[in-house]
Design a protein around this motif. Structure first.
Motif, PDB file in Angstrom:
ATOM      1  N   SER A 200       0.826  -1.208   0.000  1.00  0.00           N
ATOM      2  CA  SER A 200       0.000   0.000   0.000  1.00  0.00           C
ATOM      3  C   SER A 200       0.854   1.248   0.000  1.00  0.00           C
ATOM      4  CB  SER A 200      -0.930   0.004   1.213  1.00  0.00           C
ATOM      5  OG  SER A 200      -0.183   0.026   2.413  1.00  0.00           O
ATOM      6  N   ARG A 201       2.025   1.196   0.685  1.00  0.00           N
ATOM      7  CA  ARG A 201       2.910   2.360   0.689  1.00  0.00           C
ATOM      8  C   ARG A 201       3.448   2.631  -0.704  1.00  0.00           C
ATOM      9  NH1 ARG A 201       4.836   0.387   5.761  1.00  0.00           N
ATOM     10  NH2 ARG A 201       6.596  -0.612   4.722  1.00  0.00           N
ATOM     11  N   ARG A 202       3.806   1.571  -1.418  1.00  0.00           N
ATOM     12  CA  ARG A 202       4.336   1.757  -2.764  1.00  0.00           C
ATOM     13  C   ARG A 202       3.277   2.307  -3.707  1.00  0.00           C
ATOM     14  NH1 ARG A 202       7.461  -3.095  -1.807  1.00  0.00           N
ATOM     15  NH2 ARG A 202       5.780  -4.362  -2.662  1.00  0.00           N
ATOM     16  N   SER A 203       2.028   1.901  -3.493  1.00  0.00           N
ATOM     17  CA  SER A 203       0.976   2.348  -4.394  1.00  0.00           C
ATOM     18  C   SER A 203       0.632   3.812  -4.195  1.00  0.00           C
ATOM     19  CB  SER A 203      -0.280   1.488  -4.185  1.00  0.00           C
ATOM     20  OG  SER A 203      -0.766   1.659  -2.858  1.00  0.00           O
ATOM     21  N   ILE A 204       0.950   4.379  -2.994  1.00  0.00           N
ATOM     22  CA  ILE A 204       0.626   5.770  -2.712  1.00  0.00           C
ATOM     23  C   ILE A 204       1.594   6.712  -3.425  1.00  0.00           C
ATOM     24  CG2 ILE A 204       0.603   7.487  -0.860  1.00  0.00           C
ATOM     25  CD1 ILE A 204      -0.571   5.364   0.939  1.00  0.00           C
ATOM     26  N   VAL A 205       2.858   6.309  -3.597  1.00  0.00           N
ATOM     27  CA  VAL A 205       3.872   7.169  -4.197  1.00  0.00           C
ATOM     28  C   VAL A 205       3.545   7.406  -5.665  1.00  0.00           C
ATOM     29  CG1 VAL A 205       6.298   7.405  -4.752  1.00  0.00           C
ATOM     30  CG2 VAL A 205       5.618   6.351  -2.596  1.00  0.00           C
ATOM     31  N   ASP A 206       3.450   8.685  -6.033  1.00  0.00           N
ATOM     32  CA  ASP A 206       3.164   9.064  -7.412  1.00  0.00           C
ATOM     33  C   ASP A 206       4.455   9.594  -8.032  1.00  0.00           C
ATOM     34  OD1 ASP A 206       2.346  10.083  -9.802  1.00  0.00           O
ATOM     35  OD2 ASP A 206       0.563  11.083  -9.018  1.00  0.00           O
ATOM     36  N   PRO A 207       4.992   8.939  -9.039  1.00  0.00           N
ATOM     37  CA  PRO A 207       6.244   9.403  -9.653  1.00  0.00           C
ATOM     38  C   PRO A 207       6.162  10.838 -10.159  1.00  0.00           C
ATOM     39  CG  PRO A 207       5.681   7.199 -10.419  1.00  0.00           C
ATOM     40  CD  PRO A 207       4.496   7.692  -9.651  1.00  0.00           C
ATOM     41  N   ALA A 208       4.996  11.236 -10.640  1.00  0.00           N
ATOM     42  CA  ALA A 208       4.841  12.603 -11.146  1.00  0.00           C
ATOM     43  C   ALA A 208       4.968  13.619 -10.014  1.00  0.00           C
ATOM     44  CB  ALA A 208       3.492  12.751 -11.843  1.00  0.00           C
ATOM     45  N   ILE A 209       4.413  13.273  -8.851  1.00  0.00           N
ATOM     46  CA  ILE A 209       4.527  14.156  -7.683  1.00  0.00           C
ATOM     47  C   ILE A 209       5.977  14.236  -7.224  1.00  0.00           C
ATOM     48  CG2 ILE A 209       3.939  14.392  -5.243  1.00  0.00           C
ATOM     49  CD1 ILE A 209       1.667  15.226  -6.885  1.00  0.00           C
ATOM     50  N   GLU A 210       6.649  13.083  -7.220  1.00  0.00           N
ATOM     51  CA  GLU A 210       8.056  13.063  -6.813  1.00  0.00           C
ATOM     52  C   GLU A 210       8.901  13.961  -7.712  1.00  0.00           C
ATOM     53  OE1 GLU A 210       9.324   8.988  -6.721  1.00  0.00           O
ATOM     54  OE2 GLU A 210       9.082   8.896  -4.551  1.00  0.00           O
ATOM     55  N   GLN A 211       8.673  13.886  -9.016  1.00  0.00           N
ATOM     56  CA  GLN A 211       9.430  14.708  -9.959  1.00  0.00           C
ATOM     57  C   GLN A 211       9.099  16.182  -9.782  1.00  0.00           C
ATOM     58  OE1 GLN A 211      11.904  13.758 -12.042  1.00  0.00           O
ATOM     59  NE2 GLN A 211      12.159  15.950 -12.360  1.00  0.00           N
ATOM     60  N   GLN A 212       7.837  16.470  -9.539  1.00  0.00           N
ATOM     61  CA  GLN A 212       7.423  17.853  -9.322  1.00  0.00           C
ATOM     62  C   GLN A 212       8.077  18.421  -8.062  1.00  0.00           C
ATOM     63  OE1 GLN A 212       3.276  18.391  -8.445  1.00  0.00           O
ATOM     64  NE2 GLN A 212       3.223  20.492  -9.184  1.00  0.00           N
ATOM     65  N   LEU A 213       8.131  17.613  -7.001  1.00  0.00           N
ATOM     66  CA  LEU A 213       8.755  18.044  -5.754  1.00  0.00           C
ATOM     67  C   LEU A 213      10.255  18.266  -5.947  1.00  0.00           C
ATOM     68  CD1 LEU A 213       8.691  18.587  -2.730  1.00  0.00           C
ATOM     69  CD2 LEU A 213       8.908  16.123  -2.342  1.00  0.00           C
ATOM     70  N   LYS A 214      10.897  17.380  -6.691  1.00  0.00           N
ATOM     71  CA  LYS A 214      12.328  17.516  -6.952  1.00  0.00           C
ATOM     72  C   LYS A 214      12.626  18.801  -7.719  1.00  0.00           C
ATOM     73  CE  LYS A 214      16.221  15.046  -9.057  1.00  0.00           C
ATOM     74  NZ  LYS A 214      16.627  13.824  -9.816  1.00  0.00           N
ATOM     75  N   THR A 215      11.796  19.102  -8.707  1.00  0.00           N
ATOM     76  CA  THR A 215      11.970  20.331  -9.481  1.00  0.00           C
ATOM     77  C   THR A 215      11.742  21.557  -8.611  1.00  0.00           C
ATOM     78  OG1 THR A 215      11.181  19.166 -11.458  1.00  0.00           O
ATOM     79  CG2 THR A 215      11.218  21.568 -11.548  1.00  0.00           C
TER      80      THR A 215
END
Length: 206
Positions: A35-50
């Motif tokens: 369930s933890r893995r399913s919550i992570v959104d790669p698009a959100i991660e990239q947006q946060l990194k930017t």
């Protein structure tokens, strides 16, 4: 003592199946690895990194680099990050409008501008600023040293030797700086350069 005829029933341990355990964990607010893995959104991660990269440039006052990063954040899926990026963009636009090009006036300002032009390979502009700095402060050893480095980078061996010699006369420590300065690589094979930087060596080269 008389015992009752009814035997005391043993308490059985309830076994919980795996699917029920998962439902139980979710009900308690716990998350399994899946369930933890399913919550992570790669698009959100990239947006946060930017966004974080933009903030870093923002704090370093590198507004020209921060602006396109925040603009990229606006198109991401995270509304909160987009709102925060929008705030930073407004501040950047205000500061960039207020900022005016600095006109060098002091010897130090002309020197700094000259060195900046040297680092960019803009030799003519570098020489112009260094000459102005030297005119304002003829005994500033760091200006004369920079002139020697510029002469060397542009292949002016004679002028480079003269300026370097003067810079060392004004401040002997410049001799040691020049020994490890890559800007003087052009003079490495010149015996006058070696003699100037290593005056204690004898003719045998030891």
């Amino acid at each position: 003592m008389r015992r009752s005829g009814k035997s005391k029933k043993s308490k059985k341990t309830r076994r919980v199946s795996a699917p029920i355990q998962v439902r139980f964990l979710k009900k308690k607010g716990l998350k399994t690895k899946e369930s933890r893995r399913s919550i992570v959104d790669p698009a959100i991660e990239q947006q946060l990194k930017t966004f974080e990269e933009g903030v870093q440039n923002f704090h370093q006052q590198k507004y020209a680099r921060a602006k396109p990063l925040f603009e990229k954040v606006l198109s991401g899926p995270g509304k909160d990050l987009a709102d925060r990026a929008r705030v930073h963009l407004r501040i950047i636009e205000q500061r960039m409008q207020r900022s005016e090009p600095i006109i060098p006036r002091t010897p130090e300002e002309h020197y700094q501008q000259g060195v900046a032009m040297m680092n960019m390979g803009r030799w003519d502009e570098a020489r112009e600023h260094l000459l102005r700095a030297r005119k304002l402060a003829p005994k500033a050893d760091y200006v004369v040293y920079a002139m020697a480095a510029l002469d060397c980078l542009t292949g002016e061996a004679e002028s480079a030797m003269e300026n370097l010699k003067l810079a060392i006369q004004l401040r002997p420590e410049n001799r040691y700086h020049a020994r490890n300065d890559e800007d003087f690589a052009f003079l490495q094979e010149d015996p006058r350069f070696t003699e100037l930087l290593y005056p204690d060596r004898d003719g045998s080269g030891t």
